[in-house]
Scaffold this active site. Structure first.
Site, PDB file in Angstrom:
ATOM      1  N   LYS A   1       4.158  -4.954 -14.583  1.00  7.79           N
ATOM      2  CA  LYS A   1       4.601  -3.632 -14.175  1.00  7.79           C
ATOM      3  C   LYS A   1       6.099  -3.448 -14.392  1.00  7.79           C
ATOM      4  O   LYS A   1       6.849  -4.395 -14.588  1.00  7.79           O
ATOM      5  CB  LYS A   1       4.219  -3.377 -12.716  1.00  7.79           C
ATOM      6  CG  LYS A   1       2.720  -3.133 -12.542  1.00  7.79           C
ATOM      7  CD  LYS A   1       2.353  -2.690 -11.155  1.00  7.79           C
ATOM      8  CE  LYS A   1       0.867  -2.304 -11.088  1.00  7.79           C
ATOM      9  NZ  LYS A   1       0.467  -1.905  -9.728  1.00  7.79           N
TER      10      LYS A   1
ATOM     11  N   ARG B   1      -4.521  -9.455  -8.937  1.00 12.58           N
ATOM     12  CA  ARG B   1      -5.131  -8.572  -9.942  1.00 12.58           C
ATOM     13  C   ARG B   1      -4.230  -8.598 -11.176  1.00 12.58           C
ATOM     14  O   ARG B   1      -3.082  -8.154 -11.117  1.00 12.58           O
ATOM     15  CB  ARG B   1      -5.270  -7.154  -9.401  1.00 12.58           C
ATOM     16  CG  ARG B   1      -5.944  -6.174 -10.353  1.00 12.58           C
ATOM     17  CD  ARG B   1      -6.067  -4.796  -9.703  1.00 12.58           C
ATOM     18  NE  ARG B   1      -6.702  -3.833 -10.587  1.00 12.58           N
ATOM     19  CZ  ARG B   1      -6.083  -3.084 -11.503  1.00 12.58           C
ATOM     20  NH1 ARG B   1      -4.766  -3.206 -11.641  1.00 12.58           N
ATOM     21  NH2 ARG B   1      -6.750  -2.238 -12.261  1.00 12.58           N
TER      22      ARG B   1
END
Length: 274
Positions: free
Chosen positions: A221, A255
């Protein structure tokens, strides 16, 4: 700590890895990577071989400023591949990344095992009743607004207190609806600035007050690649570093896009924790 998946008790005492399977054209990192049945099945097999306990399938990009798609398009993208994956890997735990109850219902009818809702039931009042009807685990994420508007909703009185208040309220409503197995996702990158993401990560263990499993999704991210001055494709090392920290803060599910590296991180964490 365990969750009940269709009568099978799955232990989360040791952290587990959830592999991300995006079947969207515009996800921030792997949009368009998996376009056909062969590519998708190969990717699922690869993640399972590398040690993923869960596969999280998404057909709606939730990146900032993502284009909206209607329910019909989301189902058109998702359901045919879900059927193929379920048939090819019948014992694999499949999570569906959707905030729409109609998509959740159709997916659960096709054999999905978990619903992963980035909006925590906020924009679809039927979501809780659908999840409760099928009796599956529910991943509840913290977020404000929608993928289109979330980056304009980053003002908090107190970030950690506000997130805890949000979860307290949403957990209570989900329990009243009959949902028994809840997993919390603090929502890194969703309605949070880069600075807030790191504040949240530093205080992740404060969410253990709910005594529910924590899922962390920081994989590649912008909080990583913008801090390091690189691109998402170069953010694997940073992802691994933050995954290890999240495990030390109590995360039970990672995740990730890169399963092998996450599994290795869990193994090293387990050795450190002896």
């Amino acid at each position: 700590m365990q969750i009940n998946i269709k009568g099978e008790l799955v232990s989360l005492e040791e952290p587990q890895v959830m592999g991300i399977l995006n079947i969207t054209p515009d996800s921030f990192y792997d949009g368009g990577f998996h376009k056909n049945e062969k590519q998708i099945l190969n990717q699922v097999e690869k993640m399972l071989t590398e040690g993923a306990s869960f596969i999280d399938i998404g057909a709606y990009s939730s990146r900032p400023d993502a284009n909206d798609v209607d329910v019909e398009e989301e189902q058109k993208r998702l359901l045919p591949f879900l059927k193929k994956i379920r048939k090819e890997f019948p014992k694999t735990f499949l999570s569906i990344d959707t905030f729409r109850s109609d998509v959740a219902h159709a997916s659960l009818e096709e054999g999905a095992d978990i619903i992963n809702d980035i909006l925590g039931g906020q924009l679809d009042e039927k979501m809780f009743s659908v999840v409760a009807k099928f009796g599956v685990p529910y991943i509840m994420m913290h977020m404000r607004g929608t993928p289109k508007t979330m980056q304009k909703q980053t003002e908090y009185d107190n970030l950690i207190v506000d997130i805890r208040h949000y979860f307290s309220e949403r957990i209570s409503l989900a329990n009243k609806a009959g949902i028994k197995d809840i997993i919390l996702d603090p929502g890194f990158g969703f309605a949070k600035t880069r600075t807030q993401n790191f504040e949240l990560l530093r205080n992740l263990n404060s969410l253990n007050i709910f005594e529910l499993p924590l899922l962390v999704g920081v994989s590649r991210k912008s909080m990583i690649y913008k801090t390091l001055g690189c691109e998402a494709i170069e953010a694997l090392n940073g992802t691994t570093a933050l995954n290890m920290f999240s495990l030390q803060q109590g995360s039970k599910i990672l995740r990730v896009h890169d399963v092998k590296e996450a599994v290795e991180t869990v193994e090293l964490y387990k050795e450190l924790s002896k």
